[in-house]
Design an enzyme around this catalytic site. Structure first.
Site, PDB file in Angstrom:
ATOM      1  N   TRP A  28      42.867  53.395  61.898  1.00  0.00           N
ATOM      2  CA  TRP A  28      43.090  52.278  60.972  1.00  0.00           C
ATOM      3  C   TRP A  28      43.684  52.681  59.613  1.00  0.00           C
ATOM      4  CZ3 TRP A  28      43.414  47.191  60.779  1.00  0.00           C
ATOM      5  CH2 TRP A  28      43.397  46.602  59.509  1.00  0.00           C
ATOM      6  N   ASN A  30      45.115  50.515  55.891  1.00  0.00           N
ATOM      7  CA  ASN A  30      45.633  49.351  55.162  1.00  0.00           C
ATOM      8  C   ASN A  30      46.364  49.798  53.904  1.00  0.00           C
ATOM      9  OD1 ASN A  30      42.487  49.211  54.937  1.00  0.00           O
ATOM     10  ND2 ASN A  30      43.059  48.009  53.183  1.00  0.00           N
ATOM     11  N   ASP A  31      46.079  49.284  52.747  1.00  0.00           N
ATOM     12  CA  ASP A  31      46.943  49.413  51.560  1.00  0.00           C
ATOM     13  C   ASP A  31      47.487  50.810  51.250  1.00  0.00           C
ATOM     14  OD1 ASP A  31      45.368  47.138  51.485  1.00  0.00           O
ATOM     15  OD2 ASP A  31      44.550  47.507  49.511  1.00  0.00           O
ATOM     16  N   PHE A  87      37.952  52.610  47.741  1.00  0.00           N
ATOM     17  CA  PHE A  87      38.881  51.483  47.854  1.00  0.00           C
ATOM     18  C   PHE A  87      40.196  51.794  47.124  1.00  0.00           C
ATOM     19  CE2 PHE A  87      36.528  47.282  49.027  1.00  0.00           C
ATOM     20  CZ  PHE A  87      36.095  47.859  50.208  1.00  0.00           C
ATOM     21  N   GLU A 213      44.143  40.682  44.425  1.00  0.00           N
ATOM     22  CA  GLU A 213      43.942  42.092  44.763  1.00  0.00           C
ATOM     23  C   GLU A 213      45.182  42.900  44.382  1.00  0.00           C
ATOM     24  OE1 GLU A 213      40.970  41.913  48.568  1.00  0.00           O
ATOM     25  OE2 GLU A 213      43.067  41.651  49.078  1.00  0.00           O
TER      26      GLU A 213
END
Ligand code: FRU
Length: 482
Positions: A28, A30-31, A87, A213
């Site tokens: 996985w 994401n950003d 994060f 975000e």
């Protein structure tokens, strides 16, 4: 299991794995996070869960490149710890050693990220997100977390994350742009450690159908060299094509406040699959080029798209600049010059239908007749993805593009009102499971995922002259099984 079955089982999603877009080695992503340039290398970090193909405890994965196209995977840079998951955030080169974490001779590279304390979140504690730093003294190869973390405590706000830090030369201070639920907060610091609140922006402006975000505060130039400030703000859900998207504001910034010049909500991309994108710091010619990369997916379906050994890719690298229409300023996202080095001349281009190989293509349209063009990508099993472009409407149709059943909205037709008043050039990049369309060098951009059951093998065009080229694979992407 016999060998060929084993191989095909492993390779169930091979046909979707991009050849010239960044993807994680496995599992996985994401950003994009912490992008900085240093001594000839573009660094890319990314939200990464190495143990599964869906979102989980976040790490910062890491890769480097000399051209943002051909990437080398490096070991994971930041692991979750007792303060939380790692994060999204940014990284800067602290040339003056304001943080004291390195020296002038060997400036520290400082990453600023959000700690997300999962246990605290589950217990309903509002203050579960804080900002923290880590630093590298070896050109970004290894990272040490600062012992005084967090450097910015949570004031009692549930969504408090994604710090993007930049140097504000006029006041010789750092500015942190932070997403805070439904608005942005600007903090400043002399040393990346002590932060003070300067102002808030956006409660009454822009789209508010979801959480704000991954912001970014930028100085961009137009064709005449005039610069203005821009503020990118991703929002999820609440984007025009459903789910995730990135809005932006144009205005000025005085070291304390961002002052927008108009109240229109503008969108960086008119497709469904460009989210959480931010820009590189410490570029050698920062005044001339602002370089951007987005996450090429959408939270509506990112975790269920039909790829298994890996999930998600980044967009092509894009150069951001400004342009004007009727006195209003917009952002243009153009493919960077480096992308051109991956285009290969192809000899046969015939009429309006052309064969493409291995689901990879670059299509250039010129001489658009009557300002209307239609591009159709198709395969031998009657699947097609079509794009209709005119001065009144741009429309993409994924309803028959291939696999769409994994999400009830994926097959929706997307329609947008163009911001351009004439069509000079249309470019399309197909990389197996993604399509990126740039109109007039990026005055309008559409980024969309597609999952044909067989690779698209033909591109058809109506209403324009077409040039088709192939695109060299940039990535040596192993299909890692897990
Ligand atoms: C955006 C985002 C960020 C957060 C990260 C978590 O896609 O939700 O706000 O920091 O992803 O993985």
């Amino acid at each position: 299991m016999n060998k060929s079955i084993e191989q095909s089982a492993k390779c169930i999603d091979c046909q979707y794995r991009p050849a010239f877009h960044f993807t994680p080695p496995a599992n996985w992503m994401n950003d994009p996070n912490g992008m900085f340039y240093y001594e000839g290398e573009y660094h890319l970090f990314y939200q990464y869960y190495p143990d599964s193909n869906v979102w989980g405890p976040m790490h910062w994965g890491h890769a480097i490149s000399t051209d943002m196209m051909n990437w080398e995977h490096l070991p994971i840079a930041l692991y979750p710890d007792s303060l939380g998951y790692i994060f999204s955030g940014s990284a800067v080169v602290d040339h003056e050693n304001t943080s004291g974490l390195g020296s002038i001779e060997n400036p520290p590279i400082v990453a600023i990220f959000t700690y997300h304390d999962m246990q605290a979140e589950k217990a309903g504690e509002v203050k579960h997100q804080t900002q923290a730093i880590a630093f590298s003294l070896d050109k970004g190869r290894t990272w040490e977390k600062y012992t005084g973390n967090p450097v910015l405590d949570n004031p009692g706000i549930w969504d408090f994350r994604d710090p993007k830090v930049s140097w504000y030369e006029q006041d010789k201070k750092w500015i942190m742009t932070l997403a805070v639920k439904d608005h942005i907060r600007f903090y400043s610091s002399p040393n990346l450690i002590d932060w003070q609140l300067e102002s808030e922006f956006g409660k009454e402006l822009g789209a508010h159908g979801g959480v704000w975000e991954c912001p970014d505060l930028l100085r961009l130039k137009d064709e005449n060299g005039l610069s203005k400030w821009a503020l990118l703000v991703s929002i999820n859900p609440g984007a025009p094509k459903g789910g995730s998207g990135t809005q932006y504001f144009i205005g000025s910034f005085n070291g304390k406040e961002f002052i927008p010049e108009d109240s229109t909500t503008k969108w960086l991309d008119f497709g469904a699959d460009n989210y959480a994108g931010v820009t590189w710091s410490n570029l050698p010619n920062e005044e001339e080029r602002t370089l951007f990369l987005g996450w090429m997916s959408n939270w509506e379906y990112a975790q269920v798209v039909p790829t298994y050994s890996w999930r998600s890719a980044m967009t092509l690298p894009r150069a951001l600049s400004l342009f004007e229409i009727e006195g209003r300023t917009f952002i243009k996202s153009s493919p960077t010059d480096e992308v051109n080095n991956y285009l290969i001349e192809q000899s046969e281009v015939s009429g309006t239908q052309n064969n493409i190989k291995d689901g990879l293509a670059y299509v250039l349209l010129t001489e658009v007749e009557g300002s209307t063009a239609e591009i159709v990508l198709s395969n031998g099993v009657k699947e097609e993805f079509s794009i209709f472009i005119s001065l009144d409407e741009i429309r993409t149709d994924r309803s028959r593009s291939g696999q769409i059943d994994f999400n009830s909205e994926f097959g929706n037709i997307h329609s947008s009102k163009p911001t351009f008043s004439q069509i000079n050039k249309i470019e399309l990049f197909l990389d197996r499971s993604s399509v990126e369309l740039f109109i007039n060098d990026g005055e309008m951009v559409i980024t969309e995922l597609v999952f044909p059951t067989q690779p698209y093998a033909k591109v058809g065009v109506l209403g324009a002259d077409m040039k088709v080229m192939s695109v060299k694979a940039a990535m040596d992407n192993p299909n890692v099984s897990f």
